[in-house]
Enzyme design. Structure first.
Site, PDB file in Angstrom:
ATOM      1  N   GLN A   1      -4.526  -1.055   9.595  1.00  0.00           N
ATOM      2  CA  GLN A   1      -4.464  -2.407   9.042  1.00  0.00           C
ATOM      3  C   GLN A   1      -5.058  -3.406  10.034  1.00  0.00           C
ATOM      4  OE1 GLN A   1      -3.570  -3.145   5.954  1.00  0.00           O
ATOM      5  NE2 GLN A   1      -3.748  -5.350   6.167  1.00  0.00           N
TER       6      GLN A   1
ATOM      7  N   ASP B   1     -11.238   3.066   4.240  1.00  0.00           N
ATOM      8  CA  ASP B   1     -11.669   1.670   4.257  1.00  0.00           C
ATOM      9  C   ASP B   1     -13.195   1.549   4.282  1.00  0.00           C
ATOM     10  OD1 ASP B   1      -9.832  -0.418   4.113  1.00  0.00           O
ATOM     11  OD2 ASP B   1      -9.133  -0.110   6.164  1.00  0.00           O
TER      12      ASP B   1
ATOM     13  N   LYS C   1       0.839  -1.203   0.000  1.00  0.00           N
ATOM     14  CA  LYS C   1       0.000   0.000   0.000  1.00  0.00           C
ATOM     15  C   LYS C   1       0.870   1.247   0.000  1.00  0.00           C
ATOM     16  CE  LYS C   1      -3.792  -2.375   2.308  1.00  0.00           C
ATOM     17  NZ  LYS C   1      -4.540  -2.674   3.539  1.00  0.00           N
TER      18      LYS C   1
HETATM   19  N1  GUN Z   1      -6.768  -6.446   6.238  1.00  0.00           N
HETATM   20  C1  GUN Z   1      -7.061  -7.193   5.166  1.00  0.00           C
HETATM   21  N2  GUN Z   1      -7.718  -6.454   4.241  1.00  0.00           N
HETATM   22  C2  GUN Z   1      -7.820  -5.217   4.756  1.00  0.00           C
HETATM   23  C3  GUN Z   1      -8.402  -4.004   4.274  1.00  0.00           C
HETATM   24  O1  GUN Z   1      -8.963  -3.910   3.178  1.00  0.00           O
HETATM   25  N3  GUN Z   1      -8.303  -2.950   5.122  1.00  0.00           N
HETATM   26  C4  GUN Z   1      -7.721  -3.036   6.321  1.00  0.00           C
HETATM   27  N4  GUN Z   1      -7.694  -1.947   7.083  1.00  0.00           N
HETATM   28  N5  GUN Z   1      -7.193  -4.118   6.808  1.00  0.00           N
HETATM   29  C5  GUN Z   1      -7.240  -5.207   6.016  1.00  0.00           C
END
Ligand code: GUN
Length: 295
Positions: free
Chosen positions: A98, A121, A54
């Protein structure tokens, strides 16, 4: 029937990221550099890989990125303080915590501390409610990536029967809402659904997001179905496998996403698109001038 064609998430995500980078250039020319903050707590190896990807993608798109790596033993109060500090920082337009967080932390309280307009998100109650009400808001990245992938291949959604296997807040539930908003007929299944195969056999589009390796078998599919595999599981040999048995499913499907290289890259691309959107809105720049659809 010839084997199904590949829905190339990697190539499609690259195209989305190129569009986002162009939008970011235009926004920067008007004085705003999109800013993304990623918060990672603890040592989960998979999470570290995701966060690195990311960070790199956002940097490549011309964003200012700050990644806060916090020790596994971080307290709830300290984590909340970090999220609130980022919430108050005008240079930060998107905040992503995350998941999963270490068990001693209350993930929901942390997520709800993110201001809704920075919630890239789409997990705050405000954004969940806006989506359910069919109103503009920030949409979770993985389901948005599923829709974007179908759109970029010009595969129809309206009137199609979409069977979603999985009911998480991150994927299954919001995807059902997004598909409904596009006039699909939606069935939501999950790990306790009886006769899952029979549901999948009625689907024009199957989305597997349940976290069970190779659950969906080829003979569960209607010939010509479209299969989106959201699963990322680590097999016994250490390789990544999806929730779909790819080889048998490809025999039946018209279109199918691989793992890796399918939905995963789309999730990151949509995170960038969401962050650009937040940055544009916070600086009053019209979305369509950056190549973003109105919402
Ligand atoms: N962990 C796995 N996928 C995601 C996501 O799309 N966002 C976040 N914040 N954590 C994750």
């Amino acid at each position: 029937m010839p084997p199904g064609q590949i829905l190339d998430g990697k190539a499609t995500a690259k195209a989305v990221r190129t569009d986002v980078a162009e939008g970011a250039r235009r926004l920067q020319a008007q004085g705003t550099q999109p800013g993304l903050a990623v918060v990672l707590v603890g040592d989960d190896p998979a999470s570290h890989v995701y966060v690195r990807n990311k960070d790199r993608a956002a940097t490549d798109a011309g964003f200012a990125v700050q990644t806060r790596r916090l020790p596994a033993e971080t307290s709830q109060a300290d984590l909340l303080a970090v999220v609130r500090e980022l919430g108050d920082d005008d240079a930060v337009h998107g905040i992503l915590v995350q998941l999963p967080l270490p068990k001693h932390l209350d993930a929901d309280e942390v997520v709800q501390a993110i201001p809704a307009h920075k919630d890239v998100d789409g997990l705050t109650l405000a954004n969940v409610g806006l989506l359910a009400a069919g109103r503009p808001g920030l949409r979770p990245c993985t389901p948005a990536g599923c829709v974007e992938l179908l759109d970029r291949y010009q595969l129809p959604i309206e009137g199609q029967h979409v069977v979603i296997v999985g009911r998480s807040m991150l994927v299954g539930k919001p995807l059902a809402q997004l598909m409904l908003a596009r006039n699909a007929t939606v069935t939501i299944c999950h790990s306790r659904t009886q006769d899952l195969a029979a549901h999948c056999q009625r689907a024009d589009i199957v989305v597997a997001a349940v976290g069970i390796p190779k659950l969906i078998q080829g003979d569960w599919l209607r010939p010509g179905a479209i299969v989106l595999d959201v699963g990322i599981n680590r097999g016994e040999d250490g390789k990544l496998v999806g929730d779909v048995d790819f080889d048998s499913a490809r025999e039946r499907a018209a279109w199918i996403t691989p793992v890796p290289g399918g939905i995963g890259p789309m999730t990151i691309a949509m995170l960038l698109a969401n962050t650009l959107r937040s940055a544009a809105e916070s600086s009053g720049v019209p979305l369509d001038s950056l190549g973003l659809a109105a919402r």
